[in-house]
Design an enzyme around this catalytic site. Structure first.
Site, PDB file in Angstrom:
ATOM      1  N   ASP A 262      66.767  42.131  21.213  1.00 27.22           N
ATOM      2  CA  ASP A 262      65.663  41.569  20.433  1.00 27.22           C
ATOM      3  C   ASP A 262      64.530  41.198  21.384  1.00 27.22           C
ATOM      4  O   ASP A 262      64.336  41.873  22.407  1.00 27.22           O
ATOM      5  CB  ASP A 262      66.176  40.342  19.652  1.00 27.22           C
ATOM      6  CG  ASP A 262      65.468  40.169  18.319  1.00 27.22           C
ATOM      7  OD1 ASP A 262      64.272  39.843  18.329  1.00 27.22           O
ATOM      8  OD2 ASP A 262      66.120  40.345  17.267  1.00 27.22           O
TER       9      ASP A 262
ATOM     10  N   HIS B  42      61.390  35.588  17.431  1.00 22.05           N
ATOM     11  CA  HIS B  42      62.342  36.277  16.554  1.00 22.05           C
ATOM     12  C   HIS B  42      63.742  36.284  17.138  1.00 22.05           C
ATOM     13  O   HIS B  42      64.730  35.987  16.451  1.00 22.05           O
ATOM     14  CB  HIS B  42      61.847  37.704  16.318  1.00 22.05           C
ATOM     15  CG  HIS B  42      62.608  38.470  15.288  1.00 22.05           C
ATOM     16  ND1 HIS B  42      63.750  39.172  15.585  1.00 22.05           N
ATOM     17  CD2 HIS B  42      62.373  38.649  13.973  1.00 22.05           C
ATOM     18  CE1 HIS B  42      64.180  39.768  14.494  1.00 22.05           C
ATOM     19  NE2 HIS B  42      63.376  39.469  13.486  1.00 22.05           N
TER      20      HIS B  42
ATOM     21  N   SER C   9      66.354  41.105   9.124  1.00 21.39           N
ATOM     22  CA  SER C   9      66.589  40.624  10.492  1.00 21.39           C
ATOM     23  C   SER C   9      67.388  39.335  10.507  1.00 21.39           C
ATOM     24  O   SER C   9      68.031  39.005  11.501  1.00 21.39           O
ATOM     25  CB  SER C   9      65.257  40.383  11.206  1.00 21.39           C
ATOM     26  OG  SER C   9      64.629  41.596  11.533  1.00 21.39           O
TER      27      SER C   9
END
Length: 715
Positions: A191, A225, A385
């Site tokens: 990520d 994120h 996600s």
């Protein structure tokens, strides 16, 4: 040139969808609001769009609970039960072999607490493999509540009491924790990196690496994120801070393949995949995607079959099945790739989530998920996600509980144990939503759906029976199977079994059965019936034809007189010793075959007791073929049985009536000598008729080289 992985913007996100999140921020508890309904200063929720979803910042409340120190004290402890016959010396040897030392003994028979000298997961595996150990399990911490993490009430995806959406629209994580908390598992997070300095990651991270090729020397998260994803997997639990991770005793390793804008390349992603596989990481989460398949990504996945890659389905709200799919690695149909769509707190598929009955494996909560964020903060985010790491956490729990399992086995456990809310039906391979507890074998009640229709039903004839088998049900709360038989137009259950096989016994030769099978779960829900199968019990071998012994006239036995022309009933003559006629200037006269001896009950059946007047004895020649056996009807009622013989033959006729209610089973048998050509046995009391009482009958007619069966009902 490497393909671009667009992560939080453009392909992977939907700006119009993001706008729909404005004004739909989850309400904070009333105790944290001012009289006008706003959050007080320092806790106010502000909307910050991050691609797909509005980001709601959750600042830790000032009145958080005190952290528990129990985890650190018992994190290396194992509770063991030895066989009652094991002596103290044998128990000590078992501890030494497993690399453990005794902490204390409990009053429970054979139970003691030991400390793992090394890794607890390794010691657990050794103890569980010892035949003198009945069971071994981690010594889990227990508190007065599920967790003292202040934002636990907002984590509906783990446990939903109904205050957000629909009760039980969750993965039953608390029940899963009774079996496993992810001990010994490191999950690779491919990520934007991880903020390892976040207080909820204290002791939870492994030093990460940067694969993004942007000059960074660490796996620090400059986007947010990756930190959010990692918190869902393994944020510290019961530390009085923030949120809880789904696998709180697992660790996370940041494998930074996306830059601070949330983008990267397939080469960077593949390099991170390859590194994770080489390091032996059993679970990798990849909440990212690209619009096309690539060889480099495929190679990285296929070269590491023991690593399960849990990936997001994408946020375009489209069906990603078929050759035109625009979601990879989701659309790879490999046994070590698990693709996850996003569901809501109401147990429906999120409108932004991609779906596909052959590409997306299952759904998991992914709308308004609270988790960690850089800068010691916490936010809500939405997207597939967010659903993917929740599933990766469940995979870590399963992998920890089953150290020897392959990636394919871990995936199989997850997909076979989903719940089946109607809101996600027909949207994925399983048509269901993740349930972590079921994947670990915990019974958490009905899964909300009847078992699927059974397939692969096969019937095998046997002597006096028909054996059945079928493909085992995939229902995760299966109770049993029921075999149904059709009798007289109605269906009735005749067998109840727990294994996918059964037998219908007590059948007459060639008695036909029409069956189908259903599956039932523990809540009493029953599947739709399987396809109907028709079979019959195996026929007994036809009796060997009998020939009366030939006799030769002795001097004391006079020759019988020749019959007069066209007598009313031909006189019986002994059979000739040779097929050639005796020397006589007159033409030879063919004598009819002797009538076979009737069985005692044949007169009741009404079969002829002597051969027809015109029936000659069969001459040597080709074996007779019996064809065209059928019934004749008059005004809808069966009136006879017709068939055709290719040559004169001795024909065996067996009539069987099925036992139903008070009607007993009847069987009648008779041999007839019949000429070549069409034959008709009427159902009446004529000399050649079959006087059959009411009931369900089966008539089997056997010629020397063929056998035919006809079934009918006499009313």
């Amino acid at each position: 040139m490497c393909g671009t992985v667009e992560h939080v913007s453009d392909w992977w996100s939907d700006q119009s969808m993001a706008n729909r999140w404005k004004g739909s921020v989850p309400r904070l508890p009333s105790t944290l609001r001012d009289p006008r309904g706003h959050a007080p200063a320092g806790l106010r929720a502000g909307a910050r769009l991050l691609g797909l979803a509005a980001v709601v910042v959750l600042l830790p409340p000032s009145h958080g609970f005190a952290a528990s120190g129990g985890d650190a004290e018992i994190a290396s402890q194992i509770v063991v039960r030895h066989r009652a016959a094991a002596s103290a010396a044998e128990r000590a040897e078992i501890r030494r072999d497993a690399g453990t030392t005794l902490d204390r003994r409990l009053r429970l028979t054979g139970v003691e607490v030991v400390e793992a000298d090394g890794t607890r997961s390794d010691a657990l595996a050794e103890l569980r493999a010892d035949p003198d150990v009945l069971w071994a399990e981690p010594n889990y911490p227990v508190t007065i509540a599920a967790t003292n993490d202040p934002f636990w009430p907002f984590q509906y995806g783990f446990e939903n009491a109904g205050t957000s959406g629909v009760a039980d629209a969750d993965v039953d994580i608390e029940a899963a924790w009774t079996v496993s908390r992810g001990d010994g598992i490191t999950v690779g997070v491919v990520d934007t990196g991880i903020d390892a300095a976040h207080p909820d990651f204290a002791g939870q991270t492994v030093t990460g690496l940067n694969f993004a090729g942007d000059g960074h020397t660490t796996a620090a998260d400059g986007h947010g994120h990756g930190t959010h994803v990692a918190g869902t997997i393994a944020a510290r639990t019961d530390n009085g801070v923030g949120v809880a991770g789904g696998a709180p005793l697992a660790k996370v390793q940041g494998l930074r393949a996306l830059n601070d804008s949330g983008s990267g390349s397939t080469a960077s992603v593949a390099a991170a995949f390859d590194y994770a596989g080489d390091q032996g990481l059993r679970v990798v989460n990849a909440s990212l995607g690209a619009p096309a398949p690539t060889n480099v990504e495929r190679q990285a996945i296929l070269e590491h079959p023991n690593t399960l890659f849990v990936v997001a389905a994408g946020n375009s709200g489209i069906n990603v099945d078929g050759g035109g799919s625009t979601a990879y690695p989701c659309a790879y149909t490999y046994s070590n790739v698990l693709c996850v769509g996003a569901s809501t707190s109401s147990d429906t598929a999120a409108s932004f989530s991609n779906h596909g009955s052959t590409s997306v494996d299952l759904f998991a909560p992914g709308e308004q998920i609270a988790s960690t964020y850089p800068g010691n903060s916490y936010v809500y985010m939405s997207g597939t996600s967010m659903a993917s790491p929740l599933t990766a956490a469940a995979a870590a729990l399963v992998a920890s509980a089953n150290p020897s399992w392959s990636a394919a086995q871990v995936k199989a456990a997850l997909v076979a144990s989903v719940d089946h809310p109607a809101g996600v039906a027909n949207r994925s391979v399983t048509g269901g939503r993740l349930n972590a507890a079921r994947a670990l074998g915990v019974d958490v009640g009905p899964d909300g759906q009847a078992p699927p229709q059974l397939t692969g039903v096969v019937a095998t004839p046997g002597a006096g029976k028909v054996d059945l088998s079928w493909t085992a049900s995939t229902a995760n709360d299966l109770q049993d199977y029921r075999v149904w038989r059709q009798v007289g137009g109605s269906w009735s259950p005749v067998e109840t079994v727990t294994a996918p096989a059964a037998s219908i016994t007590g059948l007459a030769d060639e008695e036909e059965v029409t069956v189908r099978v259903t599956a039932r779960d523990r809540s009493g829900e029953e599947s739709a019936p399987s396809a109907t199968v028709v079979s019959a019990a195996a026929a007994a071998a036809p009796p060997a034809p009998t020939t009366p012994p030939a006799t030769t006239p002795s001097p004391s036995t006079p020759e019988p007189a020749a019959p007069a022309p066209a007598p009313a009933q031909p006189a019986e003559v002994p059979p000739a010793t040779s097929p050639e006629p005796a020397p006589n200037p007159a033409p030879p006269v063919l004598a009819p075959s002797p009538a076979p001896t009737p069985l005692p009950d044949l007169p009741e059946l009404g079969l002829p007791t002597s051969p027809p007047d015109v029936a000659p004895a069969p001459a040597p020649g080709p074996a007779a073929q019996l064809t065209g056996l059928r019934t004749t009807k008059v005004r809808g009622r069966v009136r006879g049985v017709r068939f055709h013989l290719s040559a004169a033959a001795a024909v065996d006729v067996v009539a069987t009536r099925r036992a139903v209610g008070r009607r007993a089973a009847l069987t009648r048998r008779r041999q007839l000598e019949l000429p070549a050509g069409p034959q008709h046995l009427p159902i009446d009391r004529s000399p050649r008729g079959l006087a059959l009482a009411p009931g369900s009958w089966r008539v089997v007619v056997t010629a020397p080289s063929s056998r035919r069966t006809v079934a009918f009902t006499v009313r």
